[in-house]
Each structure stands twice: as structure tokens, then as C-alpha cells.
Scaffold this motif. Structure first.
Motif, short mmCIF file in Angstrom:
data_model
loop_
_atom_site.label_atom_id
_atom_site.label_comp_id
_atom_site.label_asym_id
_atom_site.label_seq_id
_atom_site.Cartn_x
_atom_site.Cartn_y
_atom_site.Cartn_z
N SER B 181 31.86 56.01 40.48
CA SER B 181 31.42 54.66 40.12
C SER B 181 32.61 53.72 40.04
CB SER B 181 30.59 54.65 38.85
OG SER B 181 31.40 54.77 37.74
N SER B 182 32.30 52.45 40.09
CA SER B 182 33.34 51.41 40.08
C SER B 182 33.06 50.42 38.98
CB SER B 182 33.35 50.67 41.42
OG SER B 182 33.68 51.53 42.46
N LEU B 183 34.12 50.00 38.34
CA LEU B 183 34.01 49.01 37.27
C LEU B 183 34.80 47.77 37.64
CD1 LEU B 183 33.11 48.35 34.33
CD2 LEU B 183 35.26 49.33 33.57
N PHE B 184 34.17 46.63 37.52
CA PHE B 184 34.84 45.35 37.77
C PHE B 184 34.87 44.58 36.45
CE2 PHE B 184 34.62 45.26 42.45
CZ PHE B 184 33.67 46.23 42.69
N LEU B 185 36.05 44.14 36.05
CA LEU B 185 36.14 43.29 34.85
C LEU B 185 36.79 41.98 35.26
CD1 LEU B 185 37.10 46.39 33.43
CD2 LEU B 185 36.34 44.93 31.59
N SER B 186 36.06 40.92 35.02
CA SER B 186 36.54 39.62 35.48
C SER B 186 36.88 38.74 34.28
CB SER B 186 35.42 39.01 36.34
OG SER B 186 35.49 37.64 36.33
N PHE B 187 38.03 38.08 34.33
CA PHE B 187 38.43 37.20 33.23
C PHE B 187 38.80 35.83 33.77
CE2 PHE B 187 38.32 40.19 29.87
CZ PHE B 187 38.68 41.41 30.42
N ASP B 188 38.62 34.84 32.94
CA ASP B 188 39.00 33.47 33.31
C ASP B 188 40.51 33.44 33.55
OD1 ASP B 188 40.01 30.64 32.23
OD2 ASP B 188 37.97 30.44 32.99
N GLU B 189 40.89 32.98 34.73
CA GLU B 189 42.31 33.04 35.12
C GLU B 189 43.20 32.19 34.23
OE1 GLU B 189 43.03 31.74 39.13
OE2 GLU B 189 45.01 32.64 39.16
N ARG B 190 42.71 31.02 33.90
CA ARG B 190 43.55 30.11 33.10
C ARG B 190 43.82 30.69 31.71
NH1 ARG B 190 43.14 25.72 29.66
NH2 ARG B 190 40.95 26.14 29.34
N GLN B 191 42.74 31.19 31.08
CA GLN B 191 42.89 31.76 29.73
C GLN B 191 43.78 32.99 29.76
OE1 GLN B 191 38.87 32.53 28.37
NE2 GLN B 191 38.76 30.55 27.34
N LEU B 192 43.60 33.81 30.78
CA LEU B 192 44.38 35.04 30.88
C LEU B 192 45.86 34.72 31.09
CD1 LEU B 192 44.40 38.10 30.90
CD2 LEU B 192 43.82 38.06 33.31
N ASN B 193 46.13 33.75 31.93
CA ASN B 193 47.53 33.36 32.17
C ASN B 193 48.20 32.87 30.90
OD1 ASN B 193 47.89 34.05 34.84
ND2 ASN B 193 47.04 32.12 35.60
N LEU B 194 47.44 32.15 30.09
CA LEU B 194 48.01 31.66 28.81
C LEU B 194 48.40 32.85 27.93
CD1 LEU B 194 45.60 28.70 27.92
CD2 LEU B 194 48.07 28.54 28.29
N ALA B 195 47.49 33.82 27.85
CA ALA B 195 47.75 35.01 27.03
C ALA B 195 48.93 35.81 27.58
CB ALA B 195 46.51 35.90 26.97
#
Lengths: 262, 208
Positions: B181-195
Motif C-alpha cells: 500500500s501507499s500513503l500520501f501526506l500532503s501539507f500546505d507548502e507555505r506553512q511547511l516552509n515557515l516551520a
């Protein structure tokens, strides 16, 4: 400049100093390496090798995994040994002979707390199951009794009624509804709307009867005509009793109505 | 007089992302391995920027797939979805429910079992992720079951996505024998870059 030395940080570069027991095993040759923590914690591993409870069955389990060259294989399992539970993290990859194992002990106090919470939870679940079953049984018994009750009343062309004088709520059961030609399972209303079902010419007579009943604790019985919802006129016998509080004020009336129409 | 010390080494955003992906993948697969009591092979893990190219996932085309989608909220907005082929999902249900006979159709117990697998993978991934990035809250919500072809599932999941901003997607694929099986986790790029920027500056300040 002074820096505080953190043993854990320092030991990360030196497996020998790592406080976590670390074992390296060769798939072909068995036990290869034990760090200091592993030797101190599990002295018998050096002697028993792959027969030790912490290592037995490991290679066989890893062999069941499909061969995919150079892919990381990860296996985490709990092992019970010497009245303690250890979590074993096993890393290997296909194409490599080495198996790298790190072992940590599950915190006993947490385990005890967890077991206590788990057993409490189980006790609650069982209690809820028991109560649910009891409720189901009661519901079943109640349904059965109600069906018998309704059947008996239908057989006698009768229905039951109750009038709460304080709230002015009149309740009829199913057979009573059938007597009056009402489709609903239960009838709940007030006396003014209920009086519409009394035949026009008998309203005065019934009112006088009720006023007399509300002054007496004796049972009553009288006949009157009713007007069904479909317009048919029927003769019914009303029987029942009024109930009073400590101050002798009437609080309710209950009884049955029997269809006497020929 | 205040003397400030800044650590000389600083990590680039790319290298942090890669390390984060690897660490969180290992953490989540380890948890699943413990749950299933089986060794699992980590076939692949990578970072996808922008859109998912369906052509990269040929193994899932022309197969009926089962998927579990869950939104992620907290300090970082995102979503996760786990996909299995129908056959793979049935075998996984056999394993979890310890059935001798092969699962042929999915009942509520089977969906519940697969939902639990999603919870374990996503929960442990987020746990490692948030600890590394020092984020206070990352919550995954109840999984939504879906069934269909890869393209359909992808477009439905993307429609549920709460905003249309660019994403960074963490992808992992694991297997045990013929269960994959495959898992995809997607995050908001702008928020992630800040973190990530906060973490990459690194260092510590010491006052004398």
C-alpha cells in the motif's frame, strides 16, 4: 567556552557506549556483535546465540518477506523475557547479510497503569454489555406484555384511557384509538379536544357525570354515545375511577371504554 | 554584555525535508510492523512537489483501489490518504482479522480494520513529524472510505482538500509479501516552509 556533555549525544557516535542494548546478527553466521549494554543486560546471549529467546525465530520470520534488493526491511516486535517485556526494533535490507537489532524495555510502571486502565475499561464494557442485554430483555418482555394487553382489549372491543387533571393531558392507547376510528398508535391531547368525540346530545350529561365523579372516590360506570372520526355513532360504556391527593383534590382519572354498540 | 553563540552548521531545507521524510516513514512503518507483528519492506519514500503525476504510479492504474482519506489540522494544514489495491486490502484484512478463508467482500469490520491501519500510519508519521518540527498540534481526523480507480480517488480527495494552495507531498510505499500500500501526506507548502525555516536556522543562544 564550556559545553555540557550529554552522554546520550556522545554515545550516538559510539555504539559501544549507547545505553540501549544493540545486537548485530549475520543471516549466515548468527550472532556477530553485542554492545556493552546488551552484554550487561542479557549476559546469556553470548552463550545461547540465536537460540536465545530474544533472537529465536527472527531469521525465519525475516526470510518470509519477499526479496526486494536493497530495500529496507523493518520489523518491530514485543518479546517477553525474564518477566519483562522488551520492544525489539529490527533493521535489515535484502542483499545485505547483516541484521541490526536494538532493544528497549517497555516501562513497567506505565505497563502496570496501562493494564489497570485496560482492565477497568474492560469491566465497563462488560457492564454496559450486561445492562444492554438486560434492557433488551426488558424491552422484549414489555413488548410481549403490551401485545397481550392490546389483544385482550381488542377482543373485548375495549380501550384504556387516562386523564391527568393537573396538566390536562388525556392519553388513549391503541385499542382506544381504534374504537374512535383514529389511525395513530397513541392519542395524546387535552380534554377540550377530546370532548369533540362525545356525541353532541350527550355532552351535557357526560359533563354532569364527570363533575360528580370528581367528588367521589368510588368507581364509576356509565354509558354515552361517541362520534367516531369517520362520522359513525357508537354507544360505549365508560368505567373507571378518580384519584385524589392528600388534600382531597382530584389529580387524575383512569379507566376503560367498552363498545356496546349492537 | 551578552554573548550570543550560533551553531556553525545549518541544514538546508531540502536536506531537512529528506531526513524528515525518512525518519517519519521509518517511525510509522515500525508502528505498523508492531501492530501486524510482521516485518515490512519499505519499498520507497520520497517527496513530491506540486501535483501527483498519475503516470508515476502505473502499478495502481487499471486496478480497483480502496482508499482512506483523512484531513489533518492543527499547526499545519494538510491531508493524508492511503491506497491499497482491492486484492491487497482483502489479504490485509485476512491478516488483521486472522481469517483462514480469504476475504471476498468488505463489511464494516473490514473497513474498520483498514481504517485502523491508516490511523496507525498517519498518527505515527505525524507524531514524529511534529516532534521534529517542534509543532504543538497536528491532528488527523476520522478516515473517509473511498473506492474506485486511482485517478478518480485522487480527484475526489483533492476536491475535499480545504484550500487550493500549493502542497508538498510525502509519499511512502510498503509491502509484506503481496500486500502493498501507499500513503500520501500532503501539507500546505507555505506553512511547511515557515516551520522548516525555524528548524534550519538551528543553534542556541547562550547569555553570559
Amino acid at each position: 567556552m564550556q559545553h555540557s556533555l550529554n552522554l546520550t549525544q556522545l554515545s550516538e557516535g559510539f555504539i559501544e557506549l549507547n545505553p540501549t542494548p544493540i545486537i548485530e546478527v549475520s543471516k549466515k553466521n548468527g550472532l556477530v556483535y553485542l554492545n556493552l549494554a546488551a552484554k550487561l543486560k542479557f549476559p546469556s546471549i553470548s552463550i545461547e546465540g540465536m537460540e536465545h529467546p530474544l533472537l529465536s525465530g527472527l531469521i525465519k520470520t525475516l526470510d518470509e518477506v519477499e526479496e526486494t534488493l536493497n530495500k529496507l526491511v523493518l520489523y518491530v516486535r514485543d518479546i517477553e523475557f525474564n518477566n519483562a517485556t522488551y520492544e525489539q526494533q529490527v533493521f535489515t535490507s535484502h542483499g545485505s547479510d547483516s541484521i541490526y537489532i536494538s532493544i528497549s524495555q517497555n516501562n513497567k510502571s506505565n505497563e502496570l497503569v496501562y493494564k489497570k486502565v485496560q482492565s477497568q475499561h474492560l469491566a465497563y464494557v462488560n457492564k454496559i454489555r450486561k445492562l444492554t442485554n438486560e434492557l433488551k430483555n426488558y424491552h422484549h418482555a414489555f413488548s410481549k406484555a403490551r401485545n397481550h394487553h392490546n389483544l385482550a382489549l381488542k377482543s373485548a372491543n375495549a380501550g384504556t384511557w387516562h386523564w391527568n387533571l393537573i396538566n390536562d393531558v388525556v392519553i388513549w392507547d391503541g385499542p382506544m384509538n381504534e374504537l374512535f376510528g383514529i389511525d395513530d398508535k397513541y392519542y395524546i391531547s387535552n380534554i377540550k379536544k377530546t370532548a369533540q368525540y362525545i356525541y353532541k346530545e350527550d355532552v351535557f350529561y357526560v359533563s354532569k357525570k364527570i363533575l360528580a365523579i370528581l367528588k367521589s372516590t368510588d368507581s364509576f360506570s356509565f354509558d354515552c354515545r361517541i362520534l367516531r372520526k369517520d362520522g359513525a355513532i357508537r354507544l360505549i360504556n365508560l368505567r373507571g375511577k378518580a384519584y385524589f391527593n392528600e388534600s382531597n383534590e382530584p389529580i387524575s382519572m383512569s379507566g376503560i371504554s367498552i363498545d356496546k354498540t349492537i | 554584555m551578552v554573548l550570543k553563540f550560533v551553531r556553525e552548521q545549518s541544514m538546508s531545507i531540502e536536506s531537512i525535508l529528506n531526513a524528515l521524510c525518512k525518519l517519519s516513514t521509518i517511525h510509522s512503518i515500525a508502528a505498523l510492523s508492531k501492530f501486524l507483528r510482521l516485518p515490512l519492506v519499505i519499498n520507497e519514500y520520497k517527496i513530491i512537489k506540486g501535483k501527483i503525476d498519475i503516470n508515476e504510479f502505473r502499478e495502481y492504474t487499471n486496478h480497483e483501489l480502496m482508499s482512506f482519506y483523512m484531513p489533518i489540522s492543527g499547526n499545519l494544514l494538510g491531508s493524508a490518504f492511503l491506497i491499497h489495491s482491492s486484492d491487497s486490502a482483502k489479504k490485509l484484512c485476512d491478516l488483521i482479522c486472522q481469517r483462514d478463508q480469504h476475504t471476498t467482500c468488505f463489511n464494516e469490520d473490514d473497513k474498520s480494520a483498514l481504517s485502523e491501519v491508516t490511523n496507525i500510519l498517519v498518527g505515527n508519521f505525524l507524531s514524529c513529524f511534529s516532534q521534529t518540527l517542534q509543532l504543538n498540534i497536528l491532528i488527523h481526523h476520522v478516515a473517509i472510505f473511498d473506492r474506485g480507480e486511482f485517478g478518480e480517488i485522487l480527484s475526489r480527495s483533492l476536491k475535499i482538500k480545504r484550500n487550493k494552495r500549493k502542497s508538498i507531498i510525502f509519499y511512502m510505499n510498503y509491502a509484506y509479501q503481496d500486500i502493498k500500500s501507499s500513503l500520501f501526506l500532503s501539507f500546505d507548502e507555505r506553512q511547511l516552509n515557515l516551520a522548516l525555516n525555524e528548524v534550519s536556522i538551528g543553534g542556541y543562544k547562550e547569555a553570559i
